[in-house]
Design a protein around this motif. Structure first.
Motif, PDB file in Angstrom:
ATOM      1  N   GLN A  63       0.839  -1.201   0.000  1.00 37.22           N
ATOM      2  CA  GLN A  63       0.000   0.000   0.000  1.00 37.22           C
ATOM      3  C   GLN A  63       0.878   1.256   0.000  1.00 37.22           C
ATOM      4  N   HIS A  64       1.927   1.257   0.823  1.00 42.34           N
ATOM      5  CA  HIS A  64       2.786   2.442   0.902  1.00 42.34           C
ATOM      6  C   HIS A  64       3.522   2.702  -0.414  1.00 42.34           C
ATOM      7  N   LEU A  65       3.962   1.657  -1.084  1.00 42.81           N
ATOM      8  CA  LEU A  65       4.685   1.842  -2.342  1.00 42.81           C
ATOM      9  C   LEU A  65       3.798   2.456  -3.425  1.00 42.81           C
ATOM     10  N   ARG A  66       2.486   2.307  -3.288  1.00 43.02           N
ATOM     11  CA  ARG A  66       1.548   2.900  -4.255  1.00 43.02           C
ATOM     12  C   ARG A  66       0.962   4.220  -3.739  1.00 43.02           C
ATOM     13  N   SER A  67       1.484   4.716  -2.617  1.00 41.75           N
ATOM     14  CA  SER A  67       0.860   5.878  -1.978  1.00 41.75           C
ATOM     15  C   SER A  67       1.540   7.192  -2.348  1.00 41.75           C
ATOM     16  N   LYS A  68       0.752   8.240  -2.224  1.00 41.87           N
ATOM     17  CA  LYS A  68       1.233   9.613  -2.376  1.00 41.87           C
ATOM     18  C   LYS A  68       0.745  10.391  -1.168  1.00 41.87           C
ATOM     19  N   LEU A  69       1.612  11.246  -0.665  1.00 39.28           N
ATOM     20  CA  LEU A  69       1.271  12.153   0.416  1.00 39.28           C
ATOM     21  C   LEU A  69       1.446  13.554  -0.134  1.00 39.28           C
ATOM     22  N   ILE A  70       0.363  14.318  -0.146  1.00 39.37           N
ATOM     23  CA  ILE A  70       0.388  15.675  -0.682  1.00 39.37           C
ATOM     24  C   ILE A  70       0.199  16.635   0.482  1.00 39.37           C
ATOM     25  N   LEU A  71       1.255  17.399   0.786  1.00 41.22           N
ATOM     26  CA  LEU A  71       1.215  18.385   1.855  1.00 41.22           C
ATOM     27  C   LEU A  71       1.210  19.765   1.204  1.00 41.22           C
ATOM     28  N   SER A  72       0.071  20.431   1.251  1.00 41.07           N
ATOM     29  CA  SER A  72      -0.088  21.731   0.600  1.00 41.07           C
ATOM     30  C   SER A  72       0.377  22.843   1.522  1.00 41.07           C
ATOM     31  N   ASP A  73       0.814  23.953   0.912  1.00 43.16           N
ATOM     32  CA  ASP A  73       1.308  25.076   1.702  1.00 43.16           C
ATOM     33  C   ASP A  73       0.209  25.804   2.472  1.00 43.16           C
ATOM     34  N   ASN A  74      -1.057  25.479   2.207  1.00 42.05           N
ATOM     35  CA  ASN A  74      -2.160  26.076   2.965  1.00 42.05           C
ATOM     36  C   ASN A  74      -2.502  25.262   4.221  1.00 42.05           C
ATOM     37  N   GLY A  75      -1.676  24.238   4.544  1.00 42.10           N
ATOM     38  CA  GLY A  75      -1.881  23.451   5.755  1.00 42.10           C
ATOM     39  C   GLY A  75      -2.839  22.287   5.607  1.00 42.10           C
ATOM     40  N   THR A  76      -3.173  21.912   4.367  1.00 38.98           N
ATOM     41  CA  THR A  76      -4.029  20.744   4.154  1.00 38.98           C
ATOM     42  C   THR A  76      -3.188  19.610   3.581  1.00 38.98           C
ATOM     43  N   PHE A  77      -3.687  18.379   3.770  1.00 42.01           N
ATOM     44  CA  PHE A  77      -3.005  17.222   3.213  1.00 42.01           C
ATOM     45  C   PHE A  77      -4.027  16.295   2.578  1.00 42.01           C
ATOM     46  N   GLN A  78      -3.508  15.428   1.703  1.00 39.09           N
ATOM     47  CA  GLN A  78      -4.291  14.357   1.126  1.00 39.09           C
ATOM     48  C   GLN A  78      -3.379  13.153   0.959  1.00 39.09           C
ATOM     49  N   LYS A  79      -3.904  11.977   1.311  1.00 36.60           N
ATOM     50  CA  LYS A  79      -3.190  10.715   1.100  1.00 36.60           C
ATOM     51  C   LYS A  79      -3.930   9.953   0.008  1.00 36.60           C
ATOM     52  N   LEU A  80      -3.184   9.471  -0.948  1.00 34.01           N
ATOM     53  CA  LEU A  80      -3.743   8.662  -2.021  1.00 34.01           C
ATOM     54  C   LEU A  80      -3.036   7.320  -2.048  1.00 34.01           C
ATOM     55  N   VAL A  81      -3.789   6.262  -2.287  1.00 32.17           N
ATOM     56  CA  VAL A  81      -3.208   4.949  -2.553  1.00 32.17           C
ATOM     57  C   VAL A  81      -3.658   4.606  -3.960  1.00 32.17           C
ATOM     58  N   GLY A  82      -2.693   4.620  -4.879  1.00 35.52           N
ATOM     59  CA  GLY A  82      -3.064   4.541  -6.284  1.00 35.52           C
ATOM     60  C   GLY A  82      -3.844   5.802  -6.602  1.00 35.52           C
TER      61      GLY A  82
END
Length: 145
Positions: A63-82
């Motif tokens: 799962q981690h190898l297919r994941s993306k962590l998006i940390l935006s400069d406005n203080g929000t985040f999103q985690k994607l798996v695939g």
């Protein structure tokens, strides 16, 4: 070879070395460095308690190898798996901690072990209920840009 046991033998010394190399950075510098899109590339689990559940550990790696962590400069985040959403919310850096709060108000605290322009390495504790009992441990997640 039991990679979980092997990881446990090396995890603490490596973690302490990496932490000592990065601890001198202040929170503002770290906050600026963590902003961006991160792709998972490595996963290390150190079990501290519970059953041996290789399938769960291997599933976490996949799962981690297919994941993306998006940390935006406005203080929000999103985690994607695939392409699938695996959580979103807000984030903040306090000292050497990356603290995420998801939309349900649940916090997850990651210790920042390494932060460079190209690499992000975090450590966090897990407590997972399974049919065979509670699995506890520490996970090092590594990301690259």
């Amino acid at each position: 070879m039991n990679t979980t046991k092997l990881a446990g033998n090396f995890l603490l010394p490596i973690s302490l070395l990496i932490f000592s190399l990065t601890a001198f950075s202040c929170s503002a510098d770290l906050e600026d460095k963590v902003v961006g899109n991160w792709q998972g590339y490595d996963f290390l689990f150190q079990k501290t308690e519970g059953p041996d559940i290789v399938v769960t550990i291997n599933g976490g790696l996949e799962q981690h190898l297919r994941s993306k962590l998006i940390l935006s400069d406005n203080g929000t985040f999103q985690k994607l798996v695939g392409e699938y959403d695996n959580g979103k919310g807000t984030w903040v850096v306090e000292e050497d901690k990356l603290i995420t709060t998801n939309e349900n108000g649940e916090k997850l605290i990651y210790t920042l072990l390494k932060v460079t322009d190209k690499e992000l390495m975090t450590l966090h504790e897990v407590d997972l209920k399974t049919p065979d009992g509670t699995l506890k441990g520490k996970i090092i997640l590594s990301y690259t840009r």
